[in-house]
Design a protein around this motif. Sequence first.
Motif, PDB file in Angstrom:
ATOM      1  N   ARG A  52      70.941  36.136  52.048  1.00 24.02           N
ATOM      2  CA  ARG A  52      70.606  35.278  51.906  1.00 24.02           C
ATOM      3  C   ARG A  52      69.595  35.023  50.461  1.00 24.02           C
ATOM      4  NH1 ARG A  52      68.225  31.518  56.726  1.00 24.02           N
ATOM      5  NH2 ARG A  52      68.301  29.835  55.563  1.00 24.02           N
ATOM      6  N   GLY A  58      66.906  30.348  49.713  1.00 25.29           N
ATOM      7  CA  GLY A  58      67.504  31.257  51.416  1.00 25.29           C
ATOM      8  C   GLY A  58      68.615  30.679  51.972  1.00 25.29           C
ATOM      9  N   SER A 235      68.255  36.301  59.466  1.00 21.63           N
ATOM     10  CA  SER A 235      67.897  36.076  58.043  1.00 21.63           C
ATOM     11  C   SER A 235      67.618  38.086  57.813  1.00 21.63           C
ATOM     12  CB  SER A 235      66.504  35.427  58.113  1.00 21.63           C
ATOM     13  OG  SER A 235      66.724  34.126  58.149  1.00 21.63           O
ATOM     14  N   ASP A 301      60.592  35.429  58.227  1.00 24.87           N
ATOM     15  CA  ASP A 301      62.197  35.105  57.424  1.00 24.87           C
ATOM     16  C   ASP A 301      61.845  33.592  57.752  1.00 24.87           C
ATOM     17  OD1 ASP A 301      63.520  33.936  59.744  1.00 24.87           O
ATOM     18  OD2 ASP A 301      62.057  35.511  61.025  1.00 24.87           O
ATOM     19  N   PHE A 302      62.688  33.783  56.409  1.00 24.52           N
ATOM     20  CA  PHE A 302      63.209  32.083  56.262  1.00 24.52           C
ATOM     21  C   PHE A 302      62.759  30.901  57.344  1.00 24.52           C
ATOM     22  CE2 PHE A 302      65.792  34.200  53.203  1.00 24.52           C
ATOM     23  CZ  PHE A 302      65.646  34.078  52.283  1.00 24.52           C
TER      24      PHE A 302
END
Length: 421
Positions: A52, A58, A235, A301-302
């Motif tokens: 991503r 992302g 992710s 993380d996203f």
Amino acid sequence: MFEKSLLKNVGKNKSHVIDSYISSGGYDALKKVLKEYTPEELIQLVKDSSLRGRGGAGFPTGLKWSFVPKDPTLPKYLCCNADEGEPGTFKDREIIEKDPHQLIEGMAIASYAIGVRNAFIYIRGEFVLGANRLEEAISEAYKKGFLGKKILGSDFSLDLSVHRGAGAYICGEETALIESLEGDRGQPRFKPPFPAIKGLYMSPTVVNNVETLSCIPHIVLKGASWFKEIGPEKSPGPKIYCLSGHVKKPGVYELPMGVTLRYLIEEHGEGTNSGKKIKAVIPGGVSAPMFPESGLDIDMDFDSLAAAGSMLGSGGVIVMDETTCIVKVATRIIEFFHHESCGKCTPCREGLEWVSKILIRLESGDGRKGDVELLEDLCNNIFGKTFCPLGDGAVMSLRGALKHFKEEFLYHVDKGGCMVA
């Protein structure tokens, strides 16, 4: 045991020179791609890796590449977004200045995948050393046959050049970057159409971030499964985090995606440099809403950060100890966004000016009853009503401050000063 990939060459003697890069396996991925992969197979490999974009949003990289029309008669372009202007962020600069060939190799592979013959690195004007290093590295790559006509004896040709911006934060937005690259004022375009269909010179264009493109050679050499085994399923991969503020060891750290914010600060940053307690942390550059100390066990993380009401953004982690006045921090952040607004959208242009005025009034001890409520109302009238995410980012940062530290804003109104001694 986690091993560095993106920063593995940083710290080596003359790591920016091509011979140093080649000695550590540099350009082996490009050689492999040109011998073993069709463009379609390469795009599928990147899709399979679940890479991503590391620039903030992302978005899945392979999916973005797949949107580019396959028509061979259409000119296609690749633009590397090296306009790293988010305060608290300096990861791309580390790659540009100390391992530029990693980026160049990633761009060559990406260009092969999407049918690009002309690619550009758009770098912010303040990065003088970085721009010089890139231009030197590109010259070296041409001489060694990794750029230019019929690269390594294949049918693939690529020309790559550096374009220096003029220091406008808005040009980090992909369509404003494209406008600036074309020689126009850096302002965002209305979408759709998206750049993959009509981008640079109204032709299909992919815009990727420095860190994103630098991941590509490692995915080619080590495989999609290797990449997916690092970090969370949705992710995955290595991630570069920037750590600054009130910490003992500020710097750039490559770690698996998804490490906790607390682990990054305490294990790698070694806690606050003052020895005082942490008050708040911005997790992804100043656009990302801050967390109080109680929220530091969040995964970096996203998806985890989005679910918690913030975002990974640029990975710029800014630590603030208990001596910090959150009203002052919010004021400085909004002043930055107000200054950097391109002025195209009324809510951003006018709204951020009023937000800035109110915050300056609060910080100077001249707050009025209703100011905090007015700030919240202005946030509602800016968010989601602009061409690009600059206004949203400014509002999100202020909303985070108001959500977790509203009592400080109210104290400034009631007492005419800061509650922090």
